[in-house]
Design an enzyme around this catalytic site. Structure first.
Site: not given
Ligand code: B16
Ligand code: MG
Length: 211
Positions: A9, A11, A46, A49, A117, A119, A171
């Site tokens: 993962d 973030d 996780g 958005r 994400s 991003n 996480d």
């Molecule tokens: P984005 P992961 C997740 O990343 C984040 O934990 C979560 O809080 C966020 O809303 C999601 O990515 C989408 O992110 O807005 O950048 O597309 O933990 O799956 O790496």
């Molecule tokens: Mg995460």
């Protein structure tokens, strides 16, 4: 534990962008008269958005929001978030993470990212992590977010591995559930350790080397 690949993962495991999500969502929530706490933020780990916005709106008491307004909120949240991401650099990745990735690779273990994400590519580029992985599966490639297993199954497909040969490091509870649903091994780090759902619990990424 028997595995030939590790799917990370992003973030909360490789980098700690959760604090930037928190600050960006807090700004948007504030505009809507919502008191957004760190505990609320934990529920967004996780989660995509758009689903995150729906969770935040559980505390909303104003006029109903139409789809155009929600799209505007999502875009502005992402713009605030990306301003923080723009300040990231390779120093945002710990030596523990870089050394562990290197050692796993030396041991012939395939390495992938499995993140909700959209991003992901930007974060990996800013932190100089792109070349550390054999494949990246992210929020731009899936239609169902964690706890659905789609992103991890996509990562396994990209590195040509069976799910049972993959270990997921997460996480988020939603991420651990996704790994289990994918038929993969799972190790929880950080917040996800509290729910004891994963097959293993680790304190730092380097602990993977002892699993
Ligand atoms: P984005 P992961 C997740 O990343 C984040 O934990 C979560 O809080 C966020 O809303 C999601 O990515 C989408 O992110 O807005 O950048 O597309 O933990 O799956 O790496
Ligand atoms: Mg995460």
């Amino acid at each position: 534990m028997d595995f030939k690949a590790v799917i990370f993962d992003l973030d909360g495991v490789l980098v700690f962008t959760d604090k930037y999500h928190y600050l960006a969502w807090k700004e948007i929530a504030g505009e809507l008269g919502i008191d957004f706490t760190e505990k609320d933020n934990d529920r967004l780990r996780g989660v995509s958005r758009a689903e995150s916005l729906e969770i935040i709106l559980e505390k909303y008491e104003g006029e109903p929001l139409d789809d155009a307004k929600k799209a505007d909120l999502l875009e502005r949240k992402n713009n605030i978030y990306r301003e923080y991401l723009g300040e990231m650099s390779p120093s945002d990745v710990t030596g523990d993470v870089r050394d562990t990735l290197k050692k796993l690779k030396e041991n012939g273990i395939k390495l992938a990212v499995g993140s909700s994400s959209k991003n992901t590519a930007f974060i990996l580029e800013k932190t100089d992590l792109t070349d550390a992985f054999d494949a990246v599966a992210d929020g731009t490639m899936i239609v169902r977010s964690k706890p659905d297993p789609e992103v991890f199954l996509k990562a396994a497909e990209l590195i040509d591995m069976s799910p049972s040969d993959c270990l997921v490091i997460e996480d988020a509870d939603a991420g651990v559930e996704a790994a289990i649903a994918a038929g993969m091994h799972s190790a929880a780090i950080g917040a996800a350790r509290n729910s004891h759902k994963a097959e293993a619990e680790i304190e730092s990424v380097a602990d993977i080397l002892n699993l």
